[in-house]
Design an enzyme around this catalytic site. Structure first.
Site, short mmCIF file in Angstrom:
data_model
loop_
_atom_site.label_atom_id
_atom_site.label_comp_id
_atom_site.label_asym_id
_atom_site.label_seq_id
_atom_site.Cartn_x
_atom_site.Cartn_y
_atom_site.Cartn_z
N LYS A 1 2.73 2.12 2.50
CA LYS A 1 2.68 2.68 3.86
C LYS A 1 3.69 1.97 4.74
O LYS A 1 3.92 0.78 4.64
CB LYS A 1 1.29 2.41 4.48
CG LYS A 1 0.19 3.33 4.00
CD LYS A 1 -1.06 3.14 4.89
CE LYS A 1 -2.03 4.27 4.74
NZ LYS A 1 -3.16 4.20 5.68
N LYS B 1 0.83 -1.21 0.00
CA LYS B 1 0.00 0.00 0.00
C LYS B 1 0.86 1.25 0.00
O LYS B 1 0.37 2.36 0.03
CB LYS B 1 -0.90 0.02 1.25
CG LYS B 1 -2.04 -0.98 1.18
CD LYS B 1 -2.72 -1.20 2.53
CE LYS B 1 -3.33 -0.05 3.17
NZ LYS B 1 -4.10 -0.43 4.37
N1 C2G Z 1 -10.76 7.16 8.56
C1 C2G Z 1 -11.77 8.07 8.83
N2 C2G Z 1 -11.44 9.34 9.20
C2 C2G Z 1 -10.14 9.72 9.31
C3 C2G Z 1 -9.11 8.78 9.05
C4 C2G Z 1 -9.45 7.49 8.68
O1 C2G Z 1 -12.97 7.75 8.74
N3 C2G Z 1 -9.86 10.99 9.68
C5 C2G Z 1 -11.16 5.80 8.15
C6 C2G Z 1 -10.67 5.45 6.75
O2 C2G Z 1 -11.57 5.96 5.76
C7 C2G Z 1 -10.67 3.92 6.79
C8 C2G Z 1 -10.31 3.62 8.26
O3 C2G Z 1 -10.55 4.85 9.00
O4 C2G Z 1 -11.99 3.42 6.51
C9 C2G Z 1 -8.87 3.19 8.44
O5 C2G Z 1 -8.05 4.20 7.87
P1 C2G Z 1 -6.56 3.75 7.40
O6 C2G Z 1 -5.90 3.04 8.50
O7 C2G Z 1 -5.94 4.95 6.77
O8 C2G Z 1 -6.93 2.67 6.29
P2 C2G Z 1 -6.45 2.63 4.77
O9 C2G Z 1 -4.99 2.79 4.67
O10 C2G Z 1 -7.35 3.54 4.04
O11 C2G Z 1 -6.71 1.08 4.41
O12 C2G Z 1 -8.30 -2.51 1.75
C10 C2G Z 1 -8.61 -1.26 2.33
C11 C2G Z 1 -7.41 -0.62 2.98
O13 C2G Z 1 -6.73 -1.53 3.82
C12 C2G Z 1 -7.85 0.61 3.78
#
Ligand code: C2G
Length: 129
Positions: free
Chosen positions: A46, A44
């Protein structure tokens, strides 16, 4: 028993994550979080501050979360939905539309992201302190 799943890295756990997990749980009765492994995070683009096991401990301590499983690949979602008998897949709306291909087997909900907070923003602000 309505079963919900969501996916993510959940690094440096913050109130945006908690808002998402709370609303995801409110969509049903049982919430599974598929947590991105360190290896999948590399795919990803990350690099999380906390490794998988530490991020798993944090998530398992959250009252809304019933089970944490590994997220190892982009395309495991269809199998997960079948294996765990999921009714609804929930994601933040930064993913809007991205999982609509699963709508033949599961309800897909995109919830508004919590504004002004993100793991990246936290890291940057701490760096500039
Ligand atoms: N999120 C949110 N508000 C934020 C930050 C994050 O609602 N201010 C939500 C994201 O939209 C996501 C969840 O929290 O639904 C987890 O965020 P991340 O850890 O950044 O996940 P991500 O890297 O987007 O991974 O297959 C899907 C991926 O693994 C999603």
């Amino acid at each position: 028993m309505k079963r919900i799943i969501t996916y993510g890295t959940f690094d440096l756990l913050h109130y945006g994550h908690i808002n998402l997990l709370r609303r995801a749980k409110e969509c049903g009765d049982y919430l599974i979080v598929a947590l991105s492994t360190d290896e999948f995070n590399k795919l990803k683009g990350k690099k999380s501050f906390f490794d998988y096991n530490k991020r798993k401990i944090l998530l398992e301590a959250i009252r809304y979360v019933d089970l944490v499983i590994e997220e190892n690949s982009w395309d495991q979602k269809r199998d997960d939905v079948k294996l765990y008998k999921i009714d609804t897949l929930v994601m933040g709306d930064d993913w809007k539309g991205k999982f609509d291909n699963l709508k033949d087997i599961v309800e897909v909900k995109y919830l508004p992201r919590t504004p002004e907070v993100s793991t990246t923003q936290i890291k940057n602000e701490l760096k500039n302190k």
